[in-house]
Each structure stands twice: as structure tokens, then as C-alpha cells.
Design a protein around this motif. Structure first.
Motif, short mmCIF file in Angstrom:
data_model
loop_
_atom_site.label_atom_id
_atom_site.label_comp_id
_atom_site.label_asym_id
_atom_site.label_seq_id
_atom_site.Cartn_x
_atom_site.Cartn_y
_atom_site.Cartn_z
N GLU A 37 43.68 -47.03 45.31
CA GLU A 37 44.28 -47.86 44.26
C GLU A 37 43.34 -48.99 43.85
OE1 GLU A 37 48.27 -50.48 43.35
OE2 GLU A 37 48.44 -48.72 44.65
N TYR A 38 42.63 -49.59 44.79
CA TYR A 38 41.65 -50.63 44.48
C TYR A 38 40.60 -50.09 43.51
CZ TYR A 38 38.11 -54.24 45.33
OH TYR A 38 37.18 -55.25 45.19
N CYS A 40 40.95 -47.43 41.51
CA CYS A 40 41.63 -47.11 40.25
C CYS A 40 41.78 -48.36 39.39
CB CYS A 40 43.00 -46.49 40.53
SG CYS A 40 43.88 -45.95 39.05
N ARG A 41 42.04 -49.49 40.03
CA ARG A 41 42.23 -50.77 39.33
C ARG A 41 40.91 -51.49 39.08
NH1 ARG A 41 47.55 -52.65 39.19
NH2 ARG A 41 49.01 -51.45 40.46
N LYS A 45 41.83 -55.22 39.92
CA LYS A 45 42.34 -55.99 38.77
C LYS A 45 43.82 -55.69 38.55
CE LYS A 45 37.94 -56.33 36.47
NZ LYS A 45 37.16 -56.06 35.29
N ASN A 46 44.48 -56.59 37.89
CA ASN A 46 45.91 -56.43 37.59
C ASN A 46 46.06 -55.60 36.32
OD1 ASN A 46 48.66 -56.67 37.68
ND2 ASN A 46 48.70 -58.70 36.76
N ILE A 47 45.77 -54.31 36.44
CA ILE A 47 45.89 -53.38 35.31
C ILE A 47 46.76 -52.21 35.73
CG2 ILE A 47 43.72 -54.02 34.18
CD1 ILE A 47 42.39 -51.60 35.53
N TYR A 49 46.54 -48.97 34.39
CA TYR A 49 45.86 -47.68 34.29
C TYR A 49 44.37 -47.87 34.56
CZ TYR A 49 50.11 -46.16 31.94
OH TYR A 49 51.42 -45.86 31.65
N ASN A 53 45.64 -51.67 30.32
CA ASN A 53 47.10 -51.72 30.32
C ASN A 53 47.76 -50.87 29.25
OD1 ASN A 53 47.79 -53.37 32.57
ND2 ASN A 53 46.86 -55.09 31.48
N ASN A 83 35.98 -45.81 34.57
CA ASN A 83 36.59 -47.13 34.62
C ASN A 83 35.48 -48.18 34.76
OD1 ASN A 83 35.90 -47.24 37.38
ND2 ASN A 83 38.01 -47.26 38.10
N ARG A 139 49.25 -43.73 36.00
CA ARG A 139 49.25 -45.15 36.38
C ARG A 139 48.64 -45.32 37.77
NH1 ARG A 139 55.34 -46.36 35.75
NH2 ARG A 139 54.79 -47.26 37.72
N CYS A 140 48.01 -46.46 37.98
CA CYS A 140 47.37 -46.73 39.28
C CYS A 140 48.38 -46.80 40.42
CB CYS A 140 46.57 -48.04 39.20
SG CYS A 140 45.14 -47.93 38.10
#
Length: 165
Positions: A37-38, A40-41, A45-47, A49, A53, A83, A139-140
Motif C-alpha cells: 500500500e505504501y 501504491c500510494r 501519500k494521502n491519495i 489511486y 485522487n 506512479n 484503489r490503494c
């Protein structure tokens, strides 16, 4: 082969990693769910996908995306934009096995720094969406599960290099 590896079970990957680690100078592993997940983000980050976003990105390989000639199958790695960390296919192409045992409420009991859930369970975590999924599965935070011996044409893997601290 330029396409992601698929039709491989969690058990197959465990055997592959043992062989790889016995024949290489580095040590490799499947990512923990938290590491996945880290990544993927784009570094935590606070996203929502891998690309940000926006809920829809037409240039990805998913069931309702404009994946060009790859609709309904995997695309070669690097066919779509990476990404911000330079990682391809964090959303789309194939779902990916993680090291964690699946538990519906695993995040409630995780340690805060790179947790891994290794308790008893009959399924392993699979993260990311595939060429068969709609964008909500890209989604992440999306997570799923599969039986360790199961193989599917929409589930693959990526490895992480374990570094000594």
C-alpha cells in the motif's frame, strides 16, 4: 516475457523465492500488505489511486478502462504510466500476492510501522486490481484474499528486495 507473471499460486512463489534467495546475493520477499500500500500510494501519500485522487483513469488496464489492444488480457509491463515512485501497474493488469495472511480486521491489530499479519488463516492477501476489475477495485485501499494454492490469470506478484538496516 514482457507481461507480468500470472497463473502462479502463493505456494509457487514461496518456492521461487527460496530458490532465488539461495542463488543470489540479495534477499527477496513478497511485500507485506503495508509495503504494497505504501508503494501504491507513491511513498505513503494521502491519495486514493496509484495515479492520484481521480476515480477514473482511462489509460490503465482494467475492465472498464481504455486499455487499447490489451482489453481482456494482461498488457506488457510499462504500457501505461507509472506512479510517482516509478512503479508500473500498481492499479490494473494483475492483482498481486502479499506476504500477509488474510484477516478481515487485520489492520485493527497491526503494529504501526510496516505491520505484517502472520497469524493462522486459510487465505493470503491479494492487493491491486486487474484487467478484469472496475476502477473501484484499483484503489490503494482495496484488498482481497485467495487460497494459497489457487492460480488465476488475473493474479500475479512483484518482489521486494530486503535490505539490512
Amino acid at each position: 516475457k514482457t507481461h507480468p507473471v500470472e497463473n502462479v499460486s502463493f505456494n509457487d512463489i514461496k518456492e521461487f523465492v527460496l530458490l532465488l534467495n539461495s542463488n543470489s546475493k540479495g534477499k527477496f520477499s513478497l511485500p507485506t500488505e503495508a509495503q504494497w500500500e505504501y508503494a501504491c500510494r507513491s511513498g505513503g501519500k494521502n491519495i486514493g489511486y496509484p495515479w492520484g485522487n481521480a476515480s477514473y483513469r482511462p489509460d490503465a488496464n482494467c475492465g472498464i478502462c481504455n486499455s487499447g489492444p490489451y482489453h481482456g488480457e494482461t498488457a506488457p509491463v510499462g504500457s501505461f504510466f507509472p506512479n510517482e515512485l516509478g512503479l508500473y501497474d500498481m492499479g490494473g493488469n494483475v492483482k498481486e500476492w502479499c506476504r500477509d495472511v488474510y484477516h478481515k480486521k487485520a489492520y485493527a491489530g497491526h503494529a504501526k510501522k510496516n505491520p505484517v499479519y502472520e497469524e493462522k488463516g486459510s487465505s493470503q492477501v491479494v492487493r491491486g486490481g486487474s484487467f478484469t476489475d472496475n476502477t473501484s477495485r484499483l484503489r490503494c485501499i482495496s484488498r482481497g484474499q485467495s487460497i494459497p494454492g489457487m492460480r488465476s490469470d488475473n493474479v500475479g506478484f512483484r518482489l521486494v528486495l530486503i535490505r539490512d538496516n
